[in-house]
Design an enzyme around this catalytic site. Structure first.
Site, short mmCIF file in Angstrom:
data_model
loop_
_atom_site.label_atom_id
_atom_site.label_comp_id
_atom_site.label_asym_id
_atom_site.label_seq_id
_atom_site.Cartn_x
_atom_site.Cartn_y
_atom_site.Cartn_z
N HIS A 12 0.82 -1.23 0.00
CA HIS A 12 0.00 0.00 0.00
C HIS A 12 0.85 1.28 0.00
CE1 HIS A 12 0.03 -0.47 4.68
NE2 HIS A 12 1.03 0.29 4.31
N HIS A 59 -2.02 5.02 9.45
CA HIS A 59 -0.66 5.48 9.75
C HIS A 59 -0.64 6.84 10.43
CE1 HIS A 59 -0.32 2.59 6.42
NE2 HIS A 59 0.94 2.40 6.75
N HIS A 193 9.86 -4.27 5.34
CA HIS A 193 10.35 -2.90 5.20
C HIS A 193 10.59 -2.25 6.55
CE1 HIS A 193 5.96 -2.30 5.24
NE2 HIS A 193 6.04 -0.98 5.24
N GLU A 240 3.53 -5.27 9.39
CA GLU A 240 2.25 -5.22 8.66
C GLU A 240 1.82 -6.60 8.15
OE1 GLU A 240 2.54 -0.57 7.08
OE2 GLU A 240 2.84 -2.18 5.64
C1 DHB Z 1 6.34 3.01 2.58
C2 DHB Z 1 5.78 1.79 3.00
C3 DHB Z 1 4.66 1.79 3.83
O1 DHB Z 1 4.07 0.66 4.30
C4 DHB Z 1 4.08 2.99 4.23
O2 DHB Z 1 2.96 2.93 4.99
C5 DHB Z 1 4.61 4.20 3.82
C6 DHB Z 1 5.76 4.21 2.99
C7 DHB Z 1 7.52 3.04 1.67
O3 DHB Z 1 8.15 1.98 1.43
O4 DHB Z 1 7.83 4.12 1.16
FE FE Z 2 2.46 1.03 5.67
#
Ligand code: DHB
Ligand code: FE
Length: 279
Positions: A12, A59, A193, A240
């Site tokens: 997302h 978020h 991530h 997540e």
């Molecule tokens: C990114 C990934 C995310 O899950 C998010 O909520 C905001 C940014 C990213 O990789 O830039």
């Molecule tokens: Fe995210």
């Protein structure tokens, strides 16, 4: 009777929303990512779901650190997005299904999940970006939506096992709804991530590919991880993955894999995509 027809998991990342707005579908950076999606849209065209239960994490748009419910279910007639500061375009509101929402809320609370019911709910990129990927033409989109927001931001986060059980409870709730509705469940976010700190940019391809495989037939193996395991193996925001486990729990024991894609990096993230059909 209502039925869960299947589930989709997708990244997302806000940058995807901006790439869609700029139509960067053939751009060499974006093409391997966007090329994963026509097959998902073909599947959606075939199964024609009436409702999408969108499991995502807020978020900081609707809930902030001062008030952070663990599990929240939308019960509004419509859901709007707002400017979050990522440069994302404002989108028309998404239609809700308050009757099914309230059935879900009553059923979940009766099933001992003490969720927060939300008659107003702003939805952020965790919800809107997947919707734009799956239903790019809003003029043809008939699917109604029920946002389910899960805290992946302010520790303590709900455990993977608890999230898998919430998914199973969502599955029972949908099956006990008396109206004929086809429901698709989206699990958004992931895969690995980490956006901040010393490990910013951390991606674990091996772990991501293992998750994409195990979530199909052995989701319990993923549900055994602790949140701290997930942070260590997948990065702080890789937690997540619990949203994917909620989707998988809702689908019941047996599923078949229709489609998957994986591409790194998209922004800071291992971008995983999966379509599962309920047996
Ligand atoms: C990114 C990934 C995310 O899950 C998010 O909520 C905001 C940014 C990213 O990789 O830039
Ligand atoms: Fe995210």
């Amino acid at each position: 009777m209502a039925k869960i027809v299947g589930g989709v998991t997708t990244s997302h990342i806000p940058a995807i929303g901006n790439a869609i707005a700029k139509e960067l579908f053939e751009d060499p950076y974006w093409k391997p990512f966007f090329d994963g999606y026509p097959a998902v849209r073909e599947w959606l065209d075939q199964v024609k779901p009436d409702v999408a239960i969108v499991v995502y994490n807020d978020h900081g748009l609707n809930f902030f650190l001062d008030k952070m419910p663990t599990f929240s279910v939308g019960a509004a007639f419509e859901y709007t997005n707002k400017d979050e500061g990522w440069g994302l375009q404002p989108l028309p509101p998404y239609e809700g299904d308050p009757e099914l929402s309230w059935h879900l809320i009553e059923s979940l609370v009766a099933d001992e999940f003490d969720i927060c019911s939300c008659q107003e709910m702003a939805v952020d990129h965790g919800f809107t970006v997947p919707m734009s990927l799956l239903w790019p033409d809003r003029s043809k989109m008939t699917v109604k939506t029920i946002p389910v927001a899960v805290n992946t931001v302010q520790h303590p986060l709900p455990s993977p096992a608890r999230c898998f059980k919430l998914g199973q409870a969502i599955g029972r709730a949908v099956e006990s709804y008396g109206k004929d509705k086809k429901v698709v469940v989206l699990g958004t976010g992931g895969l690995s991530h980490q956006l901040d700190g010393e490990r910013a940019g951390f991606i674990n391809k091996e772990f991501d590919l293992m998750c994409l495989e195990k979530i199909v037939d052995e989701p319990e193996a993923l549900a055994r991880y602790s949140i701290h395991d997930l942070v260590r193996l997948a990065g702080a925001q890789g937690a997540e993955l619990i949203l994917w486990l909620i989707m998988r729990g809702a689908l019941g024991e047996k599923v078949s894999k229709v489609h998957s894609n994986y591409h790194i990096p998209i922004s800071n993230t291992g971008a995983g995509l999966l379509v599962l059909e309920s047996a």
